[in-house]
Motif scaffolding. Structure first.
Motif, PDB file in Angstrom:
ATOM      1  N   PHE A 103      17.612 -19.713  35.626  1.00 22.09           N
ATOM      2  CA  PHE A 103      16.361 -20.394  35.970  1.00 22.09           C
ATOM      3  C   PHE A 103      16.668 -21.825  36.387  1.00 22.09           C
ATOM      4  O   PHE A 103      17.510 -22.485  35.769  1.00 22.09           O
ATOM      5  N   LEU A 105      14.400 -25.219  36.540  1.00 23.62           N
ATOM      6  CA  LEU A 105      13.089 -25.734  36.131  1.00 23.62           C
ATOM      7  C   LEU A 105      12.894 -27.122  36.718  1.00 23.62           C
ATOM      8  O   LEU A 105      13.836 -27.925  36.737  1.00 23.62           O
ATOM      9  N   CYS A 114       9.113 -23.036  37.043  1.00 24.83           N
ATOM     10  CA  CYS A 114      10.343 -22.371  37.459  1.00 24.83           C
ATOM     11  C   CYS A 114      10.355 -22.312  38.990  1.00 24.83           C
ATOM     12  O   CYS A 114       9.523 -21.626  39.586  1.00 24.83           O
ATOM     13  N   GLU A 117      14.776 -18.411  40.269  1.00 27.61           N
ATOM     14  CA  GLU A 117      15.100 -17.445  39.208  1.00 27.61           C
ATOM     15  C   GLU A 117      15.926 -16.320  39.809  1.00 27.61           C
ATOM     16  O   GLU A 117      15.606 -15.819  40.896  1.00 27.61           O
TER      17      GLU A 117
END
Lengths: 125, 125
Positions: A103, A105, A114, A117
Protein backbone atom coordinates in the motif's frame (compact mmCIF):
# COMPACT_ATOMS: atom_id res chain seq x y z
CA UNK A 1 2.25 2.52 20.30
CA UNK A 2 3.62 5.79 21.76
CA UNK A 3 7.24 4.87 21.12
CA UNK A 4 6.77 4.08 17.47
CA UNK A 5 7.39 6.69 14.78
CA UNK A 6 4.23 8.37 13.52
CA UNK A 7 4.46 6.81 10.04
CA UNK A 8 4.58 3.38 11.63
CA UNK A 9 1.54 4.15 13.80
CA UNK A 10 -0.40 5.43 10.78
CA UNK A 11 0.66 2.50 8.59
CA UNK A 12 -0.22 -0.16 11.12
CA UNK A 13 -3.55 1.51 11.96
CA UNK A 14 -4.38 1.61 8.25
CA UNK A 15 -3.47 -2.05 7.80
CA UNK A 16 -5.59 -3.10 10.78
CA UNK A 17 -8.53 -1.02 9.52
CA UNK A 18 -8.22 -2.31 5.95
CA UNK A 19 -8.30 -6.00 6.82
CA UNK A 20 -11.02 -5.61 9.47
CA UNK A 21 -13.20 -3.86 6.89
CA UNK A 22 -12.24 -6.30 4.13
CA UNK A 23 -13.16 -9.31 6.25
CA UNK A 24 -16.33 -7.80 7.78
CA UNK A 25 -17.87 -5.96 4.79
CA UNK A 26 -15.66 -5.10 1.86
CA UNK A 27 -18.37 -2.97 0.21
CA UNK A 28 -17.34 -0.31 2.78
CA UNK A 29 -13.76 -0.03 1.51
CA UNK A 30 -14.53 2.90 -0.82
CA UNK A 31 -13.76 5.45 1.89
CA UNK A 32 -10.04 4.63 1.79
CA UNK A 33 -9.57 5.32 -1.94
CA UNK A 34 -9.59 8.43 -4.12
CA UNK A 35 -10.22 8.72 -7.85
CA UNK A 36 -6.47 8.69 -8.56
CA UNK A 37 -6.02 5.42 -6.66
CA UNK A 38 -4.58 2.41 -8.52
CA UNK A 39 -5.12 -1.23 -7.64
CA UNK A 40 -3.29 -4.15 -9.25
CA UNK A 41 -4.97 -7.40 -8.20
CA UNK A 42 -3.20 -10.53 -9.34
CA UNK A 43 -1.87 -8.61 -12.36
CA UNK A 44 -5.20 -6.94 -13.28
CA UNK A 45 -5.19 -3.14 -13.13
CA UNK A 46 -8.00 -0.91 -11.82
CA UNK A 47 -8.11 2.85 -11.32
CA UNK A 48 -10.45 4.98 -9.23
CA UNK A 49 -12.57 4.41 -6.15
CA UNK A 50 -15.55 2.99 -8.08
CA UNK A 51 -13.57 0.52 -10.21
CA UNK A 52 -11.53 -0.63 -7.22
CA UNK A 53 -14.53 -1.22 -4.98
CA UNK A 54 -16.35 -3.01 -7.80
CA UNK A 55 -13.37 -5.35 -8.20
CA UNK A 56 -13.02 -6.02 -4.48
CA UNK A 57 -16.73 -6.66 -3.97
CA UNK A 58 -16.98 -8.95 -7.00
CA UNK A 59 -14.25 -11.32 -5.80
CA UNK A 60 -15.86 -14.76 -5.83
CA UNK A 61 -16.08 -15.69 -2.17
CA UNK A 62 -18.62 -15.04 0.59
CA UNK A 63 -16.38 -15.14 3.63
CA UNK A 64 -12.74 -14.25 3.98
CA UNK A 65 -10.34 -14.06 6.87
CA UNK A 66 -6.87 -12.49 6.70
CA UNK A 67 -4.08 -13.02 9.21
CA UNK A 68 -0.97 -10.90 9.03
CA UNK A 69 2.46 -12.48 9.40
CA UNK A 70 4.59 -9.36 8.97
CA UNK A 71 4.10 -5.72 8.11
CA UNK A 72 6.74 -3.12 7.30
CA UNK A 73 6.18 0.63 7.03
CA UNK A 74 8.38 3.44 5.72
CA UNK A 75 8.07 7.20 5.25
CA UNK A 76 8.68 8.37 1.68
CA UNK A 77 10.32 11.61 0.44
CA UNK A 78 6.86 12.85 -0.67
CA UNK A 79 5.41 12.50 2.85
CA UNK A 80 3.61 9.29 1.96
CA UNK A 81 3.79 5.99 3.81
CA UNK A 82 4.76 2.75 2.10
CA UNK A 83 3.50 -0.46 3.71
CA UNK A 84 4.20 -4.06 2.75
CA UNK A 85 2.16 -6.84 4.32
CA UNK A 86 2.80 -10.59 4.23
CA UNK A 87 0.11 -12.91 5.49
CA UNK A 88 -2.32 -15.71 4.97
CA UNK A 89 -5.97 -15.73 3.98
CA UNK A 90 -8.77 -18.25 4.04
CA UNK A 91 -11.64 -17.69 1.60
CA UNK A 92 -14.82 -19.70 2.20
CA UNK A 93 -13.81 -23.33 2.71
CA UNK A 94 -10.73 -23.16 0.48
CA UNK A 95 -7.27 -24.00 1.76
CA UNK A 96 -5.24 -21.30 3.48
CA UNK A 97 -3.15 -19.31 1.00
CA UNK A 98 -0.25 -16.94 1.51
CA UNK A 99 -0.46 -13.43 0.09
CA UNK A 100 1.55 -10.22 -0.15
CA UNK A 101 0.15 -6.77 -0.47
CA UNK A 102 1.69 -3.32 -0.79
CA UNK A 103 0.00 0.00 0.00
CA UNK A 104 1.06 3.57 -0.59
CA UNK A 105 -0.78 5.96 1.76
CA UNK A 106 -1.07 9.70 1.28
CA UNK A 107 -2.58 12.46 3.35
CA UNK A 108 -5.39 13.88 1.24
CA UNK A 109 -7.53 16.69 2.62
CA UNK A 110 -6.65 15.73 6.18
CA UNK A 111 -7.25 12.00 5.90
CA UNK A 112 -4.94 9.12 5.02
CA UNK A 113 -6.04 7.42 1.82
CA UNK A 114 -4.62 4.58 -0.23
CA UNK A 115 -3.31 5.86 -3.58
CA UNK A 116 -1.65 2.63 -4.65
CA UNK A 117 -2.25 -1.03 -3.83
CA UNK A 118 -0.81 -4.25 -5.22
CA UNK A 119 -2.01 -7.73 -4.25
CA UNK A 120 -0.57 -11.14 -5.15
CA UNK A 121 -1.30 -14.60 -3.83
CA UNK A 122 1.87 -16.45 -2.85
CA UNK A 123 1.16 -19.28 -5.25
CA UNK A 124 4.68 -19.59 -6.59
CA UNK A 125 6.69 -19.66 -3.42
CA UNK B 1 8.12 -2.93 -24.81
CA UNK B 2 6.83 -0.06 -26.98
CA UNK B 3 3.18 -0.76 -26.19
CA UNK B 4 3.63 -0.65 -22.45
CA UNK B 5 3.03 2.53 -20.44
CA UNK B 6 6.21 4.43 -19.61
CA UNK B 7 5.96 3.75 -15.88
CA UNK B 8 5.82 0.03 -16.59
CA UNK B 9 8.86 0.23 -18.88
CA UNK B 10 10.81 2.17 -16.24
CA UNK B 11 9.71 -0.15 -13.44
CA UNK B 12 10.59 -3.34 -15.28
CA UNK B 13 13.94 -1.94 -16.47
CA UNK B 14 14.77 -0.99 -12.90
CA UNK B 15 13.83 -4.43 -11.60
CA UNK B 16 15.94 -6.18 -14.25
CA UNK B 17 18.90 -3.88 -13.50
CA UNK B 18 18.59 -4.30 -9.73
CA UNK B 19 18.63 -8.09 -9.72
CA UNK B 20 21.36 -8.34 -12.36
CA UNK B 21 23.55 -6.05 -10.27
CA UNK B 22 22.57 -7.77 -7.03
CA UNK B 23 23.47 -11.21 -8.39
CA UNK B 24 26.65 -10.11 -10.22
CA UNK B 25 28.19 -7.64 -7.74
CA UNK B 26 26.00 -6.10 -5.09
CA UNK B 27 28.73 -3.68 -3.98
CA UNK B 28 27.72 -1.69 -7.10
CA UNK B 29 24.15 -1.08 -5.93
CA UNK B 30 24.93 2.30 -4.34
CA UNK B 31 24.18 4.15 -7.57
CA UNK B 32 20.45 3.40 -7.30
CA UNK B 33 19.99 4.95 -3.83
CA UNK B 34 20.06 8.49 -2.43
CA UNK B 35 20.69 9.65 1.12
CA UNK B 36 16.94 9.81 1.80
CA UNK B 37 16.44 6.19 0.72
CA UNK B 38 14.98 3.72 3.22
CA UNK B 39 15.49 -0.03 3.23
CA UNK B 40 13.64 -2.48 5.46
CA UNK B 41 15.30 -5.89 5.20
CA UNK B 42 13.51 -8.65 7.07
CA UNK B 43 12.19 -6.06 9.52
CA UNK B 44 15.52 -4.24 10.05
CA UNK B 45 15.55 -0.58 9.00
CA UNK B 46 18.39 1.24 7.22
CA UNK B 47 18.52 4.79 5.86
CA UNK B 48 20.89 6.34 3.33
CA UNK B 49 22.99 5.04 0.46
CA UNK B 50 25.97 4.08 2.67
CA UNK B 51 23.97 2.20 5.32
CA UNK B 52 21.91 0.39 2.68
CA UNK B 53 24.92 -0.74 0.64
CA UNK B 54 26.70 -1.82 3.80
CA UNK B 55 23.70 -3.98 4.75
CA UNK B 56 23.36 -5.50 1.29
CA UNK B 57 27.06 -6.28 0.94
CA UNK B 58 27.30 -7.78 4.41
CA UNK B 59 24.55 -10.33 3.81
CA UNK B 60 26.12 -13.69 4.66
CA UNK B 61 26.35 -15.44 1.30
CA UNK B 62 28.89 -15.50 -1.51
CA UNK B 63 26.64 -16.28 -4.46
CA UNK B 64 23.01 -15.45 -5.02
CA UNK B 65 20.61 -15.93 -7.87
CA UNK B 66 17.14 -14.35 -8.08
CA UNK B 67 14.35 -15.42 -10.39
CA UNK B 68 11.24 -13.30 -10.72
CA UNK B 69 7.81 -14.89 -10.70
CA UNK B 70 5.70 -11.74 -11.04
CA UNK B 71 6.24 -8.00 -11.04
CA UNK B 72 3.62 -5.26 -10.88
CA UNK B 73 4.20 -1.56 -11.49
CA UNK B 74 2.01 1.50 -10.87
CA UNK B 75 2.36 5.25 -11.28
CA UNK B 76 1.77 7.25 -8.09
CA UNK B 77 0.16 10.69 -7.64
CA UNK B 78 3.62 12.14 -6.85
CA UNK B 79 5.07 10.95 -10.19
CA UNK B 80 6.85 8.04 -8.58
CA UNK B 81 6.64 4.39 -9.61
CA UNK B 82 5.63 1.66 -7.19
CA UNK B 83 6.87 -1.86 -8.01
CA UNK B 84 6.15 -5.12 -6.23
CA UNK B 85 8.17 -8.23 -7.10
CA UNK B 86 7.49 -11.83 -6.14
CA UNK B 87 10.15 -14.41 -6.82
CA UNK B 88 12.56 -17.03 -5.65
CA UNK B 89 16.21 -16.86 -4.66
CA UNK B 90 18.99 -19.31 -4.13
CA UNK B 91 21.88 -18.23 -1.89
CA UNK B 92 25.06 -20.36 -2.00
CA UNK B 93 24.00 -23.99 -1.64
CA UNK B 94 20.92 -23.27 0.48
CA UNK B 95 17.46 -24.36 -0.55
CA UNK B 96 15.45 -22.15 -2.88
CA UNK B 97 13.37 -19.60 -0.93
CA UNK B 98 10.48 -17.39 -1.98
CA UNK B 99 10.73 -13.64 -1.43
CA UNK B 100 8.75 -10.46 -1.94
CA UNK B 101 10.19 -7.04 -2.44
CA UNK B 102 8.66 -3.61 -2.95
CA UNK B 103 10.39 -0.58 -4.49
CA UNK B 104 9.35 3.04 -4.75
CA UNK B 105 11.21 4.80 -7.59
CA UNK B 106 11.53 8.55 -7.99
CA UNK B 107 13.06 10.72 -10.66
CA UNK B 108 15.88 12.58 -8.93
CA UNK B 109 18.06 14.96 -10.92
CA UNK B 110 17.16 13.21 -14.16
CA UNK B 111 17.72 9.63 -13.04
CA UNK B 112 15.38 7.08 -11.49
CA UNK B 113 16.47 6.16 -7.99
CA UNK B 114 15.04 3.89 -5.32
CA UNK B 115 13.74 5.93 -2.38
CA UNK B 116 12.05 3.04 -0.57
CA UNK B 117 12.63 -0.70 -0.52
CA UNK B 118 11.15 -3.49 1.57
CA UNK B 119 12.33 -7.12 1.46
CA UNK B 120 10.88 -10.20 3.12
CA UNK B 121 11.57 -13.87 2.66
CA UNK B 122 8.39 -15.88 2.15
CA UNK B 123 9.10 -18.07 5.15
CA UNK B 124 5.61 -18.01 6.58
CA UNK B 125 3.53 -18.84 3.55
Amino acid sequence: MGDKPIWEQIGSSFVQHYYQLFDADRTQLGAIYIDASCLTWEGQQFQGKAAIVEKLTSLPFQKIQHSITAQDHQPTPDSCILSMVVGQLKADDDQVLGFHQTFLLKNFQGAWVCTNEVFRLALHN
